[in-house]
Design a protein around this motif. Structure first.
Motif, PDB file in Angstrom:
ATOM      1  N   GLY A  24       0.878  -1.342  -0.285  1.00 32.90           N
ATOM      2  CA  GLY A  24       0.108   0.415   0.001  1.00 32.90           C
ATOM      3  C   GLY A  24       1.096   1.263   0.143  1.00 32.90           C
ATOM      4  O   GLY A  24       0.630   2.711  -0.081  1.00 32.90           O
ATOM      5  N   GLU A  74      -5.355   1.460  -0.237  1.00 34.30           N
ATOM      6  CA  GLU A  74      -4.795   1.234  -1.504  1.00 34.30           C
ATOM      7  C   GLU A  74      -4.461  -0.200  -1.128  1.00 34.30           C
ATOM      8  O   GLU A  74      -4.558  -1.091  -1.858  1.00 34.30           O
ATOM      9  CB  GLU A  74      -3.531   2.149  -1.482  1.00 34.30           C
ATOM     10  N   ALA A  75      -3.562  -0.845  -0.059  1.00 38.69           N
ATOM     11  CA  ALA A  75      -3.187  -1.944   0.618  1.00 38.69           C
ATOM     12  C   ALA A  75      -4.685  -3.192   0.891  1.00 38.69           C
ATOM     13  O   ALA A  75      -4.933  -3.832  -0.570  1.00 38.69           O
ATOM     14  CB  ALA A  75      -2.643  -2.576   1.878  1.00 38.69           C
ATOM     15  N   SER A  76      -5.846  -2.544   1.275  1.00 36.79           N
ATOM     16  CA  SER A  76      -7.167  -3.607   1.427  1.00 36.79           C
ATOM     17  C   SER A  76      -7.039  -3.805  -0.010  1.00 36.79           C
ATOM     18  O   SER A  76      -7.566  -4.413  -0.852  1.00 36.79           O
ATOM     19  CB  SER A  76      -7.973  -2.570   2.359  1.00 36.79           C
ATOM     20  N   ARG A  78      -5.813  -4.132  -3.218  1.00 37.65           N
ATOM     21  CA  ARG A  78      -4.872  -4.832  -4.111  1.00 37.65           C
ATOM     22  C   ARG A  78      -4.981  -6.407  -3.817  1.00 37.65           C
ATOM     23  O   ARG A  78      -4.087  -7.047  -4.109  1.00 37.65           O
ATOM     24  CB  ARG A  78      -3.563  -4.134  -3.674  1.00 37.65           C
ATOM     25  N   GLN A 123       0.080  -6.623  -7.667  1.00 33.20           N
ATOM     26  CA  GLN A 123      -0.124  -5.433  -6.278  1.00 33.20           C
ATOM     27  C   GLN A 123      -0.690  -4.034  -7.859  1.00 33.20           C
ATOM     28  O   GLN A 123      -0.212  -2.730  -6.983  1.00 33.20           O
ATOM     29  CB  GLN A 123       1.486  -4.953  -6.566  1.00 33.20           C
ATOM     30  N   VAL A 410      -7.416   5.989   2.475  1.00 35.89           N
ATOM     31  CA  VAL A 410      -6.563   5.445   2.579  1.00 35.89           C
ATOM     32  C   VAL A 410      -5.761   4.723   3.754  1.00 35.89           C
ATOM     33  O   VAL A 410      -5.705   5.286   4.634  1.00 35.89           O
ATOM     34  CB  VAL A 410      -5.195   6.193   1.555  1.00 35.89           C
ATOM     35  N   ASP A 411      -5.124   3.919   3.305  1.00 36.12           N
ATOM     36  CA  ASP A 411      -3.982   3.428   4.341  1.00 36.12           C
ATOM     37  C   ASP A 411      -3.270   3.958   4.969  1.00 36.12           C
ATOM     38  O   ASP A 411      -2.415   4.414   4.420  1.00 36.12           O
ATOM     39  CB  ASP A 411      -3.588   1.936   3.549  1.00 36.12           C
TER      40      ASP A 411
END
Length: 411
Positions: A24, A74-76, A78, A123, A410-411
């Motif tokens: 992320g 972002e991380a979640s 992806r 990613q 966002v993370d």
């Protein structure tokens, strides 16, 4: 066997680590922001693809279900692509074992784990890692069915084919590779086995059953097929969301294998190793020759066919749309290094590893996606109360909706 299992486990862990590292860290780019926006649509809306007429729903259904639990940071966002990319490593091993045997399969899985392009799409909150995974899995179950005749393998192949058709517009091409694979491995398997009560032949299933399976797999696709035909018509007159795709050149076709490894030197090394494996003695075994013929059909299906269709119908050739060729190529590379002597193999693997790690270092440390999150934060900080930030609705609106809508974080 213990060492072999450890090497496969090592490849799996390396692949997972490379794909999870800094997942992320970068902001979403334009297409990923579109994925985030679609998480707010209903499952029915995603089926009819109200966001984009050229997209198919399976990945977005999965992304929506996951986002409802983990959010759209972002991380979640992806994470599903990461899972599919990690699962591709053992799937490549299984397919490689069917094609060439365990030794080649282990190397193919290792090269899959460290391939920079596959890491990149693991990613990326887009359907490409799922597309590659399902295509490889469908090939595996097809080969297993041809060789064993088991009903479970037949049903697995049908179900996975449905998944491919529901993942990407060019997923229909997998049917061509299935036809080629059926005849290749049916011929290579030898005499038919006994037919069981299910009507499935033990080691040589009939062509009619293959066509029946394809028909069953295509039935759920028919509602989407009509929409895709309509989109092709719109694209031919320049009114489709996919009208940005230009007519490819011969250079594009020839450069695609280079894109799979991102550098000419690395791609050249891969080509040299495969060439050496083909010309050195002894000749490839009969099993290997059938496998090579199948892999050639994979390139024909997912690379040459869309390239030719781009001239005869409408441009559809994009590097990333040919991604299913890459796992097949890495299996071929795995087989190639097993044909080399220990010393040459050690040098070759060292060079491949060094080249891939260098590219992965650049990928993880250099900015390779537009910094929209940072740009948005800067505008938010610099703008004064009452200022109006004007976004181009055709290009930046998906990003502005994602980064500036209330409740979206966002993370």
């Amino acid at each position: 066997m213990i060492k072999a299992d450890r090497f496969l486990a090592f490849s799996f862990l390396v692949g997972a680590g490379l794909r999870a590292f800094r997942l992320g860290a970068e902001s979403l780019w334009l297409d990923e922001a579109s994925t985030a926006r679609r998480a707010g649509l209903t499952y029915a809306d995603l089926f009819f693809d109200t966001g984009s007429g050229s997209q198919l729903p399976l990945y977005f259904w999965i992304s929506k279900a996951w986002s409802s639990l983990a959010g759209t940071g972002e991380a979640s966002l992806r994470f599903p692509a990461l899972v599919f990319g990690v699962l591709l490593v053992p799937l490549v091993f299984l397919l490689g074992r069917e094609l060439f045997g365990e030794k080649a399969a282990r190397w193919g899985a290792f090269f899959t784990a460290i391939n920079p392009v596959l890491v990149h799409y693991s990613q990326d909150a887009r359907p490409y890692s799922l597309f590659a995974l399902l295509v490889v899995a469908s090939w595996f179950f097809l080969i297993r069915w041809v060789r064993s005749g088991k009903v479970g393998h037949f049903l697995g192949w049908c179900l996975l084919t449905v998944g491919v058709l529901y993942t990407h517009p060019l997923g229909v091409l997998v049917l061509v590779s299935h036809l080629a694979g059926f005849f290749v491995f049916r011929r290579g398997t030898g005499a038919a086995g006994a037919t069981g009560a299910t009507g499935v032949t033990g080691a040589n299933p009939g062509f009619k059953l293959l066509l029946g399976g394809m028909f069953l797999a295509c039935l759920p696709y028919f509602p989407l097929l009509f929409r895709m035909v309509d989109q092709i018509g719109l694209k031919m007159v320049g009114e489709s969301v996919a009208s940005w795709i230009d007519t490819p050149s011969l250079y594009d076709l020839l450069f695609t294998p280079v894109w799979y490894f991102t550098r000419r030197l690395l791609a050249g090394l891969v080509a040299l190793l495969i060439l050496l494996a083909l010309v050195i003695r002894p000749r490839p075994s009969l099993k290997a020759r059938w496998a090579l013929l199948f892999l050639a059909s994979v390139w024909f299906t997912f690379s040459l066919v869309p390239w030719v269709a781009s001239f005869l119908v409408t441009p559809v050739y994009v590097f990333r749309y040919t991604l299913p060729v890459l796992p097949a190529l890495l299996i071929l590379l795995g087989w190639a290094v097993t044909r080399l002597g220990p010393a040459v193999r050690g040098i070759a693997v060292t060079l491949l590893l060094a080249g891939s790690m260098g590219l992965l270092y650049d990928f993880h440390t250099s900015l390779d996606k537009p910094p929209w999150r940072e740009a948005g934060q800067w505008l938010m900080e610099k703008s004064r109360p009452g200022d109006l930030v004007v976004w181009d609705p055709g290009f930046l609106q998906p990003l502005s909706d994602y980064y500036f809508s209330p409740g979206e974080g966002v993370d």
